[in-house]
Design a protein around this motif. Structure first.
Motif, PDB file in Angstrom:
ATOM      1  N   GLN A 116       0.651  -1.155   0.117  1.00  0.00           N
ATOM      2  CA  GLN A 116      -0.222   0.553  -0.169  1.00  0.00           C
ATOM      3  C   GLN A 116       0.762   1.378   0.080  1.00  0.00           C
ATOM      4  N   ALA A 117       2.349   1.372   0.095  1.00  0.00           N
ATOM      5  CA  ALA A 117       2.774   2.292   1.033  1.00  0.00           C
ATOM      6  C   ALA A 117       2.944   2.634  -0.298  1.00  0.00           C
ATOM      7  N   LEU A 118       3.792   1.444  -1.119  1.00  0.00           N
ATOM      8  CA  LEU A 118       4.463   1.853  -2.595  1.00  0.00           C
ATOM      9  C   LEU A 118       3.531   2.470  -3.534  1.00  0.00           C
ATOM     10  N   VAL A 119       2.388   1.437  -3.274  1.00  0.00           N
ATOM     11  CA  VAL A 119       0.968   2.628  -4.119  1.00  0.00           C
ATOM     12  C   VAL A 119       0.709   3.595  -4.174  1.00  0.00           C
ATOM     13  N   ALA A 120       0.741   4.075  -3.055  1.00  0.00           N
ATOM     14  CA  ALA A 120       1.268   5.411  -2.396  1.00  0.00           C
ATOM     15  C   ALA A 120       2.361   6.267  -3.157  1.00  0.00           C
ATOM     16  N   SER A 121       2.760   5.838  -2.884  1.00  0.00           N
ATOM     17  CA  SER A 121       4.268   6.570  -3.840  1.00  0.00           C
ATOM     18  C   SER A 121       3.974   6.340  -5.013  1.00  0.00           C
ATOM     19  N   ALA A 122       4.056   5.674  -5.954  1.00  0.00           N
ATOM     20  CA  ALA A 122       4.400   6.032  -6.990  1.00  0.00           C
ATOM     21  C   ALA A 122       2.850   5.741  -7.819  1.00  0.00           C
ATOM     22  N   LEU A 123       1.632   6.315  -7.276  1.00  0.00           N
ATOM     23  CA  LEU A 123       1.102   6.817  -8.154  1.00  0.00           C
ATOM     24  C   LEU A 123       0.137   8.425  -6.940  1.00  0.00           C
ATOM     25  N   PRO A 124       0.357   8.964  -7.493  1.00  0.00           N
ATOM     26  CA  PRO A 124       0.325  10.438  -7.288  1.00  0.00           C
ATOM     27  C   PRO A 124      -1.723  10.708  -6.883  1.00  0.00           C
ATOM     28  N   GLU A 125      -2.471   9.828  -7.683  1.00  0.00           N
ATOM     29  CA  GLU A 125      -4.263  10.126  -7.999  1.00  0.00           C
ATOM     30  C   GLU A 125      -4.585   9.050  -6.931  1.00  0.00           C
ATOM     31  N   GLN A 126      -5.350   9.802  -5.672  1.00  0.00           N
ATOM     32  CA  GLN A 126      -5.956   8.635  -4.443  1.00  0.00           C
ATOM     33  C   GLN A 126      -6.856   7.954  -5.171  1.00  0.00           C
ATOM     34  N   GLN A 127      -7.529   7.803  -5.996  1.00  0.00           N
ATOM     35  CA  GLN A 127      -8.576   7.189  -6.613  1.00  0.00           C
ATOM     36  C   GLN A 127      -8.009   6.052  -7.678  1.00  0.00           C
ATOM     37  N   GLU A 128      -6.679   6.469  -7.924  1.00  0.00           N
ATOM     38  CA  GLU A 128      -5.952   6.020  -9.171  1.00  0.00           C
ATOM     39  C   GLU A 128      -5.913   5.037  -8.249  1.00  0.00           C
ATOM     40  N   ARG A 129      -4.819   4.583  -6.851  1.00  0.00           N
ATOM     41  CA  ARG A 129      -4.612   4.132  -6.008  1.00  0.00           C
ATOM     42  C   ARG A 129      -5.782   3.494  -5.710  1.00  0.00           C
ATOM     43  N   THR A 130      -6.714   3.859  -5.637  1.00  0.00           N
ATOM     44  CA  THR A 130      -7.698   1.915  -4.805  1.00  0.00           C
ATOM     45  C   THR A 130      -8.215   1.784  -5.592  1.00  0.00           C
ATOM     46  N   ARG A 131      -8.233   2.040  -6.838  1.00  0.00           N
ATOM     47  CA  ARG A 131      -8.791   0.820  -7.922  1.00  0.00           C
ATOM     48  C   ARG A 131      -7.679   0.354  -8.442  1.00  0.00           C
TER      49      ARG A 131
END
Length: 404
Positions: A116-131
């Protein structure tokens, strides 16, 4: 859903390592008992002990992610799991099994918050992270199923060589996942206070409260894996084969629904409201289980099917909501630590859930399901309010400079 290059690599890494996990889950018990010579009780005791110890050890995954970067740590987790799988091929005693299992389970428990931490760091847009996390969950479920079916080859031959080859394939799957993870770009880490370096951080009270409430809302797992089969076999008139059908139905529903439902996690208010919906849907599932015990024949099967549909829906709603909120409510400079603490709610449910379900819920019969429904509703409503309050607190500092 169109993924970025980073998203595709993370999804592929999740697929590869889930194939390995599926292989391992389906073939490991036979290997332990038929080739190593352990008893089922020894295996169960070893897994339970390792799971309990790993609860505390897993917190340090977040510490390392904040200090060295989530990409390196997640790759290290995959490598660690690969080494453990390879090491199982050389286990000849219970204590060797315990040592390898403790390392393997610690890596397993540390992995999700670091991902999750890597996804949050690699993807700037919040909804894109969840998807993306929804996609990862879907491919993971598919990989587990395919890997479990592929394990049939080792089980058919039932020889030490076949099991060792399978363990080698599993290890290679984890090493391949590590290579893919290392190709994901990661943003520079934010500066951290020196006093927090190298040790877990205790999140604020609201984040801890949300963690505790998620412990209750994640009980869909124990209800499905433990309560459902026992209830079907001991408390209903449904055919025994119903258990297999219901497990399959849950897998299909999660794969089909997870990505569409994740689109509703958009903004603090809507995402927080999903927690209330989670509690409500799990409550409906509990009441359907209660009704199945008092219904004859195929009517009981219908109630059980409705219960599993509700549990599956509750699972995908809860996943989408907590993926989003656990990241959004964590300070970026301490995100790994916060996510590791939050992940204790899921890991704690895995350890304590079966005990609660068998000791309290199933032991109380229909009244236990009704009580569970009340708890789920209360937990969902309370979790929404806590998330909104925590979100307002997080947003306030960001808005302050614009107001001056």
């Amino acid at each position: 859903m169109k993924l970025t290059a980073s998203g595709r690599r993370l999804a592929t890494a999740a697929l590869v390592q889930s194939l390995g996990i599926g292989l391992f889950m389906a073939s490991s018990m036979a290997f332990y008992t038929r080739q190593v010579g352990l008893t089922p009780n020894q295996v169960a005791a070893g897994l339970a002990t390792a799971g309990g110890i790993a609860l505390a050890v897993s917190l340090y995954g977040g510490v390392l992610a904040d200090r060295y970067g989530a990409r390196r740590v997640l790759a290290g987790v995959y490598v660690g799991r690969g080494v453990c799988c390879g090491s199982y091929a050389f286990v000849t005693s219970f204590w060797q099994f315990m040592a390898v299992t403790l390392c393997a389970v610690a890596c397993d428990r540390a992995g999700p918050p670091v991902l999750q931490a890597l996804v949050a760091s690699a993807l700037p847009e919040q909804q894109e992270r969840t998807r993306l996390l929804a996609v990862v969950n879907v491919v993971r479920n598919c990989g587990l199923g395919v890997g479990a079916m592929a394990a049939g080859a080792a089980l058919t031959f039932d020889t030490a060589t076949a099991y060792r080859i399978t363990l080698g394939v599993i290890a290679c799957a984890f090493f391949g996942g590590a290579v893919l993870v290392l190709r994901v770009p990661e943003k520079a880490r934010a500066a951290r206070a020196e006093k927090t370096r190298g040790r877990p951080v205790v999140p604020d009270s609201r984040y801890l409260a949300l963690t505790g409430l998620n412990f209750l809302l994640s009980f869909f797992d124990a209800l499905l894996l433990v309560a459902m089969p026992v209830w079907v076999l001991d408390h209903t008139d449904a055919p025994r084969a119903t258990v297999s059908v219901l497990f399959a139905a849950n897998t299909v529903l999660v794969v089909v629904l997870q990505i569409p439902v994740s689109r509703f996690a958009d903004g603090l208010r809507r995402t927080s409201r999903m927690l209330t919906w989670t509690g409500a849907v799990l409550a409906v599932g509990s009441l359907c289980f209660a009704a199945s015990g008092a219904s004859p024949g195929w009517t009981s099967v219908a109630w059980l099917a409705a219960a599993v549909v509700a549990l599956s829906l509750g699972e995908v709603i809860a996943n989408s909501a907590v993926w989003d909120l656990s990241i959004a409510l964590a300070p970026p400079e301490e995100r790994g630590r916060y996510l590791s603490v939050f992940n204790l709610s899921v890991n704690g449910q895995r350890v304590l859930g079966p005990l609660v379900v068998t000791g309290l819920l199933l032991g109380s019969g229909t009244a236990g399901w009704i009580a569970a429904a009340v708890v789920f509703v209360a937990a969902g409503v309370t979790a929404e309010r806590v998330a909104l309050t925590a979100g307002a607190r997080v947003e306030a500092p960001a808005q302050a400079p614009a107001e001056t």
